[in-house]
Design an enzyme around this catalytic site. Structure first.
Site, mmCIF file in Angstrom:
data_model
loop_
_atom_site.group_PDB
_atom_site.id
_atom_site.type_symbol
_atom_site.label_atom_id
_atom_site.label_comp_id
_atom_site.label_asym_id
_atom_site.label_seq_id
_atom_site.Cartn_x
_atom_site.Cartn_y
_atom_site.Cartn_z
ATOM 1 N N ASP A 114 -0.013 5.086 1.059
ATOM 2 C CA ASP A 114 -0.154 6.042 2.172
ATOM 3 C C ASP A 114 -0.204 5.336 3.534
ATOM 4 O O ASP A 114 -1.007 4.428 3.746
ATOM 5 C CB ASP A 114 -1.422 6.883 1.962
ATOM 6 C CG ASP A 114 -1.419 7.599 0.612
ATOM 7 O OD1 ASP A 114 -0.314 7.961 0.146
ATOM 8 O OD2 ASP A 114 -2.497 7.782 0.027
ATOM 9 N N CYS A 142 -12.608 -2.529 -7.487
ATOM 10 C CA CYS A 142 -11.157 -2.377 -7.344
ATOM 11 C C CYS A 142 -10.768 -1.598 -6.094
ATOM 12 O O CYS A 142 -9.634 -1.692 -5.628
ATOM 13 C CB CYS A 142 -10.532 -1.764 -8.593
ATOM 14 S SG CYS A 142 -11.259 -0.233 -9.202
ATOM 15 N N ARG A 143 -11.686 -0.842 -5.526
ATOM 16 C CA ARG A 143 -11.338 -0.101 -4.317
ATOM 17 C C ARG A 143 -11.197 -1.087 -3.154
ATOM 18 O O ARG A 143 -12.121 -1.854 -2.875
ATOM 19 C CB ARG A 143 -12.427 0.947 -4.010
ATOM 20 C CG ARG A 143 -12.110 1.798 -2.807
ATOM 21 C CD ARG A 143 -13.168 2.889 -2.568
ATOM 22 N NE ARG A 143 -13.038 3.411 -1.228
ATOM 23 C CZ ARG A 143 -12.158 4.348 -0.871
ATOM 24 N NH1 ARG A 143 -11.359 4.881 -1.783
ATOM 25 N NH2 ARG A 143 -12.070 4.752 0.372
ATOM 26 N N ASN A 198 -5.565 2.843 -3.080
ATOM 27 C CA ASN A 198 -6.820 3.567 -3.342
ATOM 28 C C ASN A 198 -6.489 5.044 -3.531
ATOM 29 O O ASN A 198 -5.853 5.642 -2.668
ATOM 30 C CB ASN A 198 -7.770 3.467 -2.135
ATOM 31 C CG ASN A 198 -8.426 2.103 -1.996
ATOM 32 O OD1 ASN A 198 -8.328 1.258 -2.875
ATOM 33 N ND2 ASN A 198 -9.104 1.892 -0.880
ATOM 34 N N ASP A 224 0.876 -1.158 0.000
ATOM 35 C CA ASP A 224 0.000 0.000 0.000
ATOM 36 C C ASP A 224 0.927 1.226 0.000
ATOM 37 O O ASP A 224 2.117 1.110 0.313
ATOM 38 C CB ASP A 224 -0.871 -0.042 1.258
ATOM 39 C CG ASP A 224 -1.712 1.208 1.402
ATOM 40 O OD1 ASP A 224 -2.315 1.639 0.403
ATOM 41 O OD2 ASP A 224 -1.759 1.755 2.521
ATOM 42 N N CYS A 243 -6.872 2.572 -7.602
ATOM 43 C CA CYS A 243 -8.312 2.689 -7.822
ATOM 44 C C CYS A 243 -8.663 4.166 -7.751
ATOM 45 O O CYS A 243 -8.436 4.805 -6.728
ATOM 46 C CB CYS A 243 -9.077 1.905 -6.764
ATOM 47 S SG CYS A 243 -10.834 2.342 -6.761
HETATM 48 MG MG LIG Z 1 -2.754 3.127 3.657
#
Ligand SMILES: [Mg+2]
Length: 200
Positions: free
Chosen positions: A20, A110-111, A62, A18, A100
């Site tokens: 963030d 996809c989110r 995302n 991921d 996404c």
């Molecule tokens: Mg994150």
């Protein structure tokens, strides 16, 4: 399931990250430009170590800021380029980025917590998801990886990690390892113990 994952012998798995809260500091105001992007200490170096060990690194993120109209595709691309440049300083390379763009109310698959981004990556690159690892900071990351059949899940305490671990303890799915941060997660991956350790 593979007994363990060893350097240079990662089967057909990859390391999904991921963005963030894992690579860079998250912000309640979202990351809208390069000036909002701040690496978490040790994260760029950790990605360099994965690359040096022969592991492919793919981002799964995302980015509803696109369809909310807050960030243009061009600006997002600038942020990703900045990220890749920071990683390159440590000899690392991101193989691909899947994001996404949808808002939560659009009901896409996809989110995250939906598994769609993992399936997009699988379709394009043909990795074995069951031999892959997801490193994320949120319950959504763990849920998405679980739904996609990703073999191992690591939750980092940075970003939303601490808060979301409390949620996951009640609701699952539990991560296989709770890491201090991405650097700790990568040390665990490279030691081969993520695939041999007991479930968290
Ligand atoms: Mg994150």
């Amino acid at each position: 399931m593979k007994e363990k994952m060893v350097k240079k012998d990662c089967g057909k798995g990859v390391v999904f990250l991921d963005r963030d809260g894992v690579i860079n500091r998250d912000s309640p105001d979202y990351i809208r430009s390069v000036s909002d992007f701040h690496f978490i200490p040790g994260s760029a170096e950790a990605i360099g170590k994965l690359f040096a060990a022969g592991l492919d690194v793919i981002l799964i993120t995302n980015q509803s800021v696109i369809n909310r109209g807050w960030v243009t595709e061009e600006k997002l691309s600038d942020i990703f380029q900045h990220l890749c440049q920071g990683v390159a300083l440590f000899g690392g390379k991101i193989k691909d980025i899947f994001y996404c763009p949808h808002r939560p109310d659009e009901g896409c698959s996809c989110r995250k917590p939906g598994p769609g981004l993992f399936f997009q990556a699988e379709k394009k690159h043909g990795m074995d998801l069951s031999e892959s690892i997801m490193v994320g900071d949120s319950a959504k990351d763990m849920q998405a990886a679980e739904a996609a059949g990703v073999g191992r899940k690591i939750l980092v305490k940075t970003g939303n990690g601490q808060k979301d671990m409390a949620f996951l303890k009640k609701n699952g799915p539990l991560p296989d390892y709770l890491a201090e941060d991405l650097a700790d997660a990568v040390d665990r991956i490279l030691s081969g113990s993520v695939f041999s350790c007991k479930k968290y």
